[in-house]
Design a protein around this motif. Structure first.
Motif, PDB file in Angstrom:
ATOM      1  N   ASP A 258       8.483  13.772  -2.378  1.00 39.34           N
ATOM      2  CA  ASP A 258       7.656  12.583  -2.597  1.00 39.34           C
ATOM      3  C   ASP A 258       7.626  11.640  -1.397  1.00 39.34           C
ATOM      4  O   ASP A 258       6.865  10.669  -1.412  1.00 39.34           O
ATOM      5  N   ARG A 262       3.974  10.489  -2.077  1.00 39.23           N
ATOM      6  CA  ARG A 262       4.084   9.587  -3.231  1.00 39.23           C
ATOM      7  C   ARG A 262       5.095   8.479  -2.905  1.00 39.23           C
ATOM      8  O   ARG A 262       6.216   8.478  -3.403  1.00 39.23           O
ATOM      9  N   ILE A 270       6.797   4.787  -9.082  1.00 36.74           N
ATOM     10  CA  ILE A 270       5.831   5.471  -8.220  1.00 36.74           C
ATOM     11  C   ILE A 270       4.466   5.483  -8.894  1.00 36.74           C
ATOM     12  O   ILE A 270       4.344   5.888 -10.055  1.00 36.74           O
ATOM     13  N   GLY A 272       1.611   6.466  -6.806  1.00 35.37           N
ATOM     14  CA  GLY A 272       0.727   7.249  -5.940  1.00 35.37           C
ATOM     15  C   GLY A 272       1.113   7.103  -4.492  1.00 35.37           C
ATOM     16  O   GLY A 272       2.278   7.011  -4.140  1.00 35.37           O
ATOM     17  N   ILE A 275      -1.095  10.906  -1.647  1.00 33.36           N
ATOM     18  CA  ILE A 275      -1.559  11.981  -2.513  1.00 33.36           C
ATOM     19  C   ILE A 275      -2.949  11.670  -3.056  1.00 33.36           C
ATOM     20  O   ILE A 275      -3.748  12.590  -3.288  1.00 33.36           O
TER      21      ILE A 275
END
Length: 786
Positions: A258, A262, A270, A272, A275
């Motif tokens: 991530d 992310r 989280i 976004g 992504i």
């Protein structure tokens, strides 16, 4: 049978060269565009995923309430890593990471390098190939260094670097204990040219044990089988335990997969990150490919009457429909294969320029079996998708009607073809509107008042002997007429390197933990940076010696602190009582798309890393730079002269947004181009279908203009329908996109009108070529058999 299919398909391609070229061109451009986008998508999705311990590696972060928001950040106290390893057996290894740059000397050769301080476990946690040295026995003593292959070549040429010594900042001698392969482009550590052991950081006094100083990144490797959720629950209170009961910061872990994609948090969770952009461009790649396939369908079915008798004869001779479908699919796959080869060539040629556009190193691995497997699969899927409708449509012809000459194409099929064109232009118009909106948003932010004068101002890092000789350098710049003002600061005016929620002022609410940006400047910052003074005065140590504890507030800070008359107010920070001497207009040091944060500029009792120089406007920039370089060389001879223009540094804030906008514009153009090829095919179909009607009209006196208008009118309606479908979708999509920006444009009708008119004009220009050709044809040729 397959051999026969391919032979017939090849003959048909040669027989209809013009339409074959249109089909191949449309598919090749669409496939190449999709390949370029997917190469970027694959690069984005592969960031740091080549580490074999990727599921065990985590970045340590903090979560705390600042004002009315639960914020997350990923700089941690330096002692957190060792403490976590000692307290939690679930942690196999840890490494702190603190980036820095140094001047390296080998004999008379002096080079700047960018790298980091790390703990000894760093190279066992991450899979960065070591070309020379032993991972298990390096980075353990303060007298060693690991350098990259390219830095080794720059320092030692063709000689072996392992075991060689070099000087750091012309002071400390260290030995090369390892040579790393150059970092790949798809890692967050891509700019690392050297690694120095944490023990060296301690030796030179850069390390500390303060739990309130969030200044380094900390990475941990969990033992196999340990879940992130379980570790989050155990580690979250570690800062509270070490920093006292008033500390409210919780520690959390951010998983390696991530880190890149992310990393956007809202209210501690989280939501976004990159992504979202990756998914958007993946969708654009799919849209472009679909549009290219629709283009193929339209052009193929436009020639349907030419193949109707062929289908009828084949059926009378005993051919089954499935064999006809196989024949037509073979043709589409053959075209897709030829298009795919051309698309690969286009991609290979365009990839370097596309990589430069997005500032990323992209490459096609032609030697990898997986690449060719993916390429074959991509071509087959494209061929099947593009050829499916023509295959089923053409194979459905009834031989009796075809051979009697009473064959007429079904109205529903004709309508379906129009629907496909509407879909094409709907997607194209959405992309055009999106591109216009992105560029308008960027320009809106560029036109925003930034609060300082960007012109003719440079900043230079205080490396080597600059800090020690800063007064001498400043005097020479001013007395020599090179500069009109010089100011030392802790950060460039275009950036914020420090903030705190620990400021105190009269009337501050006890629970107020709002972060305030902190800048330090010795004097004349208003004059040097061109800040706009709203109240009070600039800091001036010559006229006001007590200005060493002076402080300037921006307007947002004044509003936060609730001062009606801020001049003379006292503010405490870092154990110093600062007195307010002036208020400046809000200036942008962070994102130009967001509101300006409350900020203060503390006086000469602060700390300094950067020197700002306002050049004398009477000198040319080249002359001012040459004279400045000569002065710096005298007082800091061991370091190369490096400078940054403030206007260029500010422009860099828009780089990523401009790259996104340029990518969107490029692929919007390709989409509309492929859509116009589809219209060309449909126009050819319409003209071919109405040849006799046009002949009769001409015999009865119809003009070329009236016939052209008759044939173009239907296509104009298709584009207008596309606009009606595209406008609400584009408005919704762009409104959601702009929600990410606090400082944003409003979506006016102008964007939609420009996009709609542009698509309509392009469509009519495309169609008119076929319409005029049909209108000026000799009617005798079309009516001869009547």
């Amino acid at each position: 049978m397959i051999k026969n299919y391919i032979k017939i398909a090849w003959r048909n391609l040669l027989k209809n060269k013009g339409y074959s070229i249109l089909n191949i061109t449309g598919l090749a451009i669409g496939m190449a565009a999709a390949m370029l986008i997917l190469s970027w998508v694959q690069n984005e999705r592969s960031f740091d995923l080549f580490h074999h311990k990727k599921d065990q590696l985590f970045l340590v972060g903090n979560r705390a309430n600042w004002g009315d928001k639960l914020q997350v950040w990923f700089y941690t106290p330096k002692p957190l890593g060792p403490a976590a390893k000692a307290e939690f057996p679930e942690i196999a290894h840890y490494s702190r990471y603190s980036d820095n740059s140094f001047l390296f000397s080998v004999g008379d050769k002096k080079l700047k390098g960018q790298g980091a301080f790390v703990d000894s476990a760093f190279l066992s946690m991450f899979d960065f190939p070591l070309l020379e040295g032993d991972k298990e026995h390096i980075l353990k003593t303060p007298t060693e260094i690991v350098i990259s292959q390219s830095l080794a070549k720059r320092l030692f040429g063709k000689e072996e670097a392992l075991g060689k010594t070099l000087k750091i900042d012309s002071v400390d001698v260290v030995t090369v204990s390892g040579v790393l392969a150059d970092m790949p482009g798809n890692t967050r550590f891509t700019d690392v040219e050297f690694l120095l052991p944490w023990k060296y950081m301690e030796k030179i006094g850069y390390s500390d044990d303060y739990w309130s100083n969030n200044s380094v990144q900390t990475y941990v490797e969990l033992n196999p089988g340990i879940s992130k959720e379980a570790m989050d629950r155990k580690i979250k209170d570690i800062t509270k335990r070490h920093n006292g009961p008033e500390e409210d910061t919780e520690v959390l872990l951010h998983a390696l997969p991530d880190w890149w994609l992310r990393s956007k948090f809202e209210n501690g969770k989280i939501v976004g990150g990159r992504i979202d952009m990756v998914n958007l461009f993946t969708l654009i790649a799919v849209f472009i490919l679909v549009i290219a396939c629709i283009n193929f369908m339209n052009i193929s079915t436009a020639r349907s009457e030419k193949r109707a008798k062929e289908v009828g004869i084949r059926k009378v001779a005993g051919a089954y429909r499935v064999s006809l479908i196989g024949q037509f699919l073979s043709e589409s796959i053959l075209i897709a294969a030829i298009s795919g080869v051309i698309a690969l060539f286009i991609t290979w040629l365009a990839l370097p320029s596309f990589g430069n556009l997005i500032s990323r190193r992209l490459a096609v691995d032609f030697g990898h079996f997986q690449f060719w497997l993916n390429a074959v699969g991509f071509i087959l899927i494209t061929g099947l998708l593009a050829g499916s409708f023509p295959a089923f449509f053409l194979s459905s012809f009834q031989p009796v009607k075809v051979l009697k000459g009473t064959f007429k194409q079904a109205k529903a099929t004709f309508s379906l073809r129009k629907i496909l064109v509407v879909i094409q232009f709907t997607i194209a118009i959405i992309l055009i509107i999106s591109t216009l909106a992105v560029h308008k948003q960027i320009q809106y932010a560029k036109d925003r008042e930034n609060g300082y004068d960007k012109n003719n101002v440079v900043y230079i890092s205080e490396e080597g002997e600059v800090a020690k000789n800063s007064k001498l350098i400043k005097n020479e710049l001013l007395q020599g007429g090179v500069a009109v003002s010089v100011t030392r600061s802790n950060s460039p005016i275009t950036e914020s390197w420090s903030n705190s929620n620990g400021f105190w002022w009269q009337g501050k609410a006890p629970n107020d933990k709002t972060l305030i940006d902190r800048m330090c400047a010795d004097e004349h910052i208003v004059k040097t940076a061109g800040l706009r003074l709203v109240a009070g005065r600039d800091m001036d140590l010559t006229q006001y010696p007590t200005d060493s504890t002076a402080i300037l507030l921006n307007e947002s800070a004044v509003r936060l602190m609730g001062f009606k008359d801020p001049i003379g107010q006292l503010i405490k920070d870092n154990g110093i009582e600062w007195h307010v001497v002036g208020v400046v207009a809000d200036f942008i040091s962070r994102s130009p798309y967001e509101p300006v944060e409350p900020a203060v500029i503390e006086g000469a009792k602060g700390w300094f890393n950067v020197m700002h120089i306002k050049f004398n406007p009477a000198l040319s920039t080249a002359t001012a730079l040459a004279k400045t370089e000569a002065i710096f060389k005298r007082y800091n001879p061991n370091y190369p002269f490096a400078y940054n223009f403030v206007d260029k540094a500010y422009a860099a804030k828009f780089k990523e947004s401009e790259q996104t906008g340029t990518m969107a514009a490029l692929f919007a153009f390709l989409t509309i181009f492929i859509s116009c090829l589809g219209l060309f095919g449909l126009a050819a179909y319409m003209a071919e279908n109405r040849t006799k009607e046009i002949g009769v009209r001409k015999v009865l006196g119809a003009s070329v203009f009236s016939i052209t208008r008759l044939l173009s009118k239907e296509f104009a309606w298709l584009v207008i329908i596309s606009c009606l479908v595209a406008f609400p979708i584009a408005y919704w999509a762009m409104d959601k996109f702009l929600e990410a920006y606090t400082y944003r444009i409003s979506l006016g009708w102008g964007l939609f009108i420009i996009a709609g008119l542009g698509a309509l004009i392009l469509a009519l220009l495309t169609v008119s070529s076929q319409a005029i050709k049909a209108a000026i044809a000799n009617p005798i040729d079309s009516l001869r058999d009547e």
